[in-house]
Design a protein around this motif. Structure first.
Motif, short mmCIF file in Angstrom:
data_model
loop_
_atom_site.label_atom_id
_atom_site.label_comp_id
_atom_site.label_asym_id
_atom_site.label_seq_id
_atom_site.Cartn_x
_atom_site.Cartn_y
_atom_site.Cartn_z
N ASN A 59 -7.16 4.65 -1.10
CA ASN A 59 -6.20 5.55 -0.45
C ASN A 59 -4.78 5.03 -0.54
O ASN A 59 -3.83 5.83 -0.66
CB ASN A 59 -6.62 5.79 1.00
CG ASN A 59 -7.70 6.84 1.12
OD1 ASN A 59 -7.42 8.03 1.10
ND2 ASN A 59 -8.95 6.40 1.20
N CYS A 60 -4.60 3.72 -0.47
CA CYS A 60 -3.26 3.17 -0.72
C CYS A 60 -2.76 3.58 -2.09
O CYS A 60 -1.61 4.00 -2.26
CB CYS A 60 -3.30 1.65 -0.63
SG CYS A 60 -3.55 0.96 1.02
N MET A 61 -3.62 3.46 -3.09
CA MET A 61 -3.22 3.80 -4.45
C MET A 61 -2.93 5.29 -4.58
O MET A 61 -1.97 5.69 -5.26
CB MET A 61 -4.31 3.38 -5.44
CG MET A 61 -3.79 3.32 -6.88
SD MET A 61 -4.97 2.61 -8.03
CE MET A 61 -5.99 4.04 -8.38
N ASN A 62 -3.72 6.12 -3.94
CA ASN A 62 -3.49 7.56 -3.98
C ASN A 62 -2.13 7.91 -3.37
O ASN A 62 -1.39 8.75 -3.92
CB ASN A 62 -4.61 8.27 -3.20
CG ASN A 62 -4.77 9.71 -3.61
OD1 ASN A 62 -3.83 10.41 -3.96
ND2 ASN A 62 -5.99 10.20 -3.54
N THR A 63 -1.78 7.27 -2.27
CA THR A 63 -0.50 7.52 -1.63
C THR A 63 0.66 7.15 -2.54
O THR A 63 1.66 7.89 -2.64
CB THR A 63 -0.40 6.71 -0.32
OG1 THR A 63 -1.52 7.03 0.51
CG2 THR A 63 0.88 7.00 0.42
N ILE A 64 0.55 6.01 -3.21
CA ILE A 64 1.60 5.58 -4.13
C ILE A 64 1.72 6.56 -5.29
O ILE A 64 2.83 6.90 -5.71
CB ILE A 64 1.30 4.15 -4.62
CG1 ILE A 64 1.44 3.16 -3.46
CG2 ILE A 64 2.23 3.76 -5.77
CD1 ILE A 64 1.01 1.75 -3.80
N ALA A 65 0.60 7.02 -5.80
CA ALA A 65 0.63 8.00 -6.89
C ALA A 65 1.31 9.28 -6.45
O ALA A 65 2.10 9.88 -7.20
CB ALA A 65 -0.79 8.28 -7.38
N ALA A 78 4.42 2.07 -9.25
CA ALA A 78 3.14 2.77 -9.34
C ALA A 78 2.36 2.35 -10.58
O ALA A 78 1.17 2.05 -10.50
CB ALA A 78 3.38 4.28 -9.35
N THR A 79 3.00 2.33 -11.73
CA THR A 79 2.28 1.98 -12.97
C THR A 79 1.82 0.53 -12.95
O THR A 79 0.75 0.21 -13.48
CB THR A 79 3.15 2.26 -14.20
OG1 THR A 79 4.41 1.58 -14.07
CG2 THR A 79 3.40 3.74 -14.37
N VAL A 371 5.50 10.65 2.70
CA VAL A 371 5.43 11.29 1.38
C VAL A 371 5.35 12.81 1.53
O VAL A 371 5.99 13.56 0.79
CB VAL A 371 4.22 10.76 0.58
CG1 VAL A 371 4.03 11.55 -0.71
CG2 VAL A 371 4.40 9.27 0.27
N ALA A 372 4.59 13.26 2.51
CA ALA A 372 4.49 14.71 2.75
C ALA A 372 5.83 15.28 3.15
O ALA A 372 6.17 16.42 2.77
CB ALA A 372 3.45 14.98 3.84
#
Length: 379
Positions: A59-65, A78-79, A371-372
Motif C-alpha cells: 500500500n505504501c508503494m501504491n500511494t507513491i505510484a 517512485a521509479t 494525494v486525493a
C-alpha cells in the motif's frame, strides 16, 4: 450595492484567485513533503518501509505510484522504489507459499522475467495488495514486467476460487475456511484493473470480475444500510462484524474499473450507495473518516482509512459527488493541521490530536488523503 468593473469586483476576483492558488500550492507541497518523510522509513535492503508489514508495504508503494501519476517531480523517487522493491522485496515475505515452476504464462510461453510466486504468502488478500501495487507501478512507468507480475499473482488467486457459500468466492488463506469481504473485493479489483490494461485478455479478466461481483452481491456482504461487513459465518450468512473503512473502499475502485471495462449502470450506482453509506457511518461532524479501533489500531487497522480515501478518489473522478469532495478535503486538511507530530509524521487519528503509534503505516495511510486532495485539483 452593485460592483462595477471600476469598483471592488476586480480586486475581489484577484484575491480569490490568489487564495485558490495558495490552496493548490499547499496541497502539492504537503504531499511532496509527506512523501519525503515516508521515505525516511524506506529500507533498500528489504524493499519495504521499516515499521510496517508486508501488505502495508504494497500500500505504501501504491500511494507513491498514485502521487507520481499526478506529479512528475516525484517520479525519480517512485521509479527508485519500484525498481528496488521489485528486485529485493521478496526477502521480506513473511511466509512464502510453495514455489511454483510457472505461475503465469502468456501465449503458452513461461515467464522469463518474473516469478510471481515469490510474492505470494499465506494470505490471498496480501497477494492481491501486491498485484494492485504493481499495476499502479505499471500505470506510471509502462514497464511490462510489472504488469506481468500482477497477472501472475492474479492467476494464483483465480486458482483459489472456492466452492463454499454459493459455490464460489475466495477464502482468506489456503489454510482457512473464513470467507471475508476484503479478499473478494480485492480479487474483483485486480481482475477489473487487468481487464483495462491487457487488451488481449480483456474478456477473460472481465469474466472473472463479473463472476466475483455477482457472487459477492448474492452472498449478502452488503448490509441493509449499504455498508459492508467483514465476512461470512460458517453458515454463509453476513457475520455483522465491524464495519472497517477499507472494506467500504476497495469495492469502489473495483466497480469503477469494472464499469470502465464492461459498462453497466448498476456498477456505479452500487459504488455510490456503498460510498454514501460508509461516509454516513464513518465520518464525524467535520467529514473526517474514523475507524472504530482508534487510536490503537495495530497491527492492521492503521492502513485502512487511506485505502478508503484512495478508492473514494477513484469514484469521485468517475462519478463526482460534493460529499466525496468534502470528505477528501476535510481529511487532508485535518491530517496536516491536527494529526502531525514535530517530525512531520502522521498518526492514525486524522481528526487529532495525534495518538497511538506513529509509523510508516499510519503515515502512508494519511498520505493517501493528501494525494486525493492533489487529485481533486487535477481532475
Amino acid at each position: 450595492m452593485l460592483l462595477s468593473r471600476h469598483g471592488l469586483l476586480a480586486p475581489l476576483l484577484v484575491l480569490l484567485l490568489l487564495v485558490g492558488n495558495a490552496v493548490a500550492d499547499d496541497a502539492w507541497t504537503r504531499a511532496r513533503t509527506a512523501l519525503q518523510i515516508l521515505q525516511g522509513w524506506y529500507n533498500p535492503q528489504s524493499g519495504i518501509w521499516d515499521t510496517c508489514g508486508w501488505w502495508d508495504g504494497a500500500n505504501c508503494m501504491n500511494t507513491i505510484a498514485d502521487l507520481a501519476a499526478l506529479d512528475p517531480s516525484v517520479m525519480d523517487t517512485a521509479t527508485y522504489v519500484f525498481n528496488t522493491t521489485f528486485h529485493v522485496g521478496p526477502v521480506s515475505n513473511p511466509s512464502p507459499g510453495p514455489e511454483k515452476k510457472t505461475v503465469f504464462t502468456r501465449d503458452n510461453q513461461p515467464s522469463t522475467s518474473v516469478n510471481a510466486s515469490k510474492w505470494l504468502d499465506q494470505a490471498y488478500d496480501d497477494d492481491a495488495w501486491w498485484a494492485l501495487a504493481w499495476i499502479a507501478a505499471y500505470d506510471v512507468t509502462n514497464k511490462g514486467t510489472y504488469l506481468e507480475l500482477a497477472e501472475g499473482i492474479f492467476e494464483s488467486l483465480a486458482d483459489a476460487w472456492g466452492t463454499n457459500c454459493g459455490g464460489g468466492g475466495l477464502p482468506w488463506s489456503p489454510n482457512s475456511t473464513y470467507v471475508n469481504a476484503i479478499t473478494n473485493e480485492l480479487f474483483l479489483s485486480v481482475a477489473a484493473h487487468l481487464a483495462n490494461r491487457v487488451p488481449e485478455r480483456k474478456e477473460y479478466y472481465v469474466g472473472w470480475a463479473e463472476k466475483e461481483w455477482e457472487w459477492f452481491f448474492a452472498q449478502g456482504f452488503i448490509g441493509t444500510n449499504g455498508t459492508i461487513n467483514d465476512g461470512l459465518l460458517e453458515n454463509c450468512q453476513n457475520n455483522g462484524a465491524t464495519l472497517w473503512s477499507y472494506n467500504q473502499g476497495v469495492i469502489l475502485g473495483g466497480l469503477v474499473e469494472l464499469n470502465r471495462a464492461a459498462p453497466n449502470d448498476t456498477h456505479i450506482s452500487w459504488a455510490n450507495k456503498i460510498a454514501v453509506a460508509a461516509i454516513a457511518t464513518l465520518a464525524d461532524n467535520i467529514n473526517v473518516i474514523h475507524d472504530f479501533c482508534e487510536p490503537q489500531c495495530l497491527p492492521d487497522g492503521t492502513q485502512f482509512k487511506g485505502i478508503f480515501i484512495r478508492n473514494l478518489r477513484i469514484l469521485q473522478k468517475a462519478s463526482p459527488n460534493d460529499i466525496y469532495r468534502k470528505v477528501i478535503s476535510s481529511c487532508a486538511t485535518s491530517i496536516w493541521n491536527n494529526d502531525r507530530n514535530a517530525k512531520g509524521q502522521f498518526g492514525v487519528n486524522w481528526a487529532g490530536p495525534i495518538q497511538g503509534v506513529v509509523d510508516a503505516s499510519t503515515h502512508s495511510s494519511a498520505l493517501d488523503a493528501l494525494v486525493a486532495a492533489v487529485a481533486a485539483l487535477v481532475n
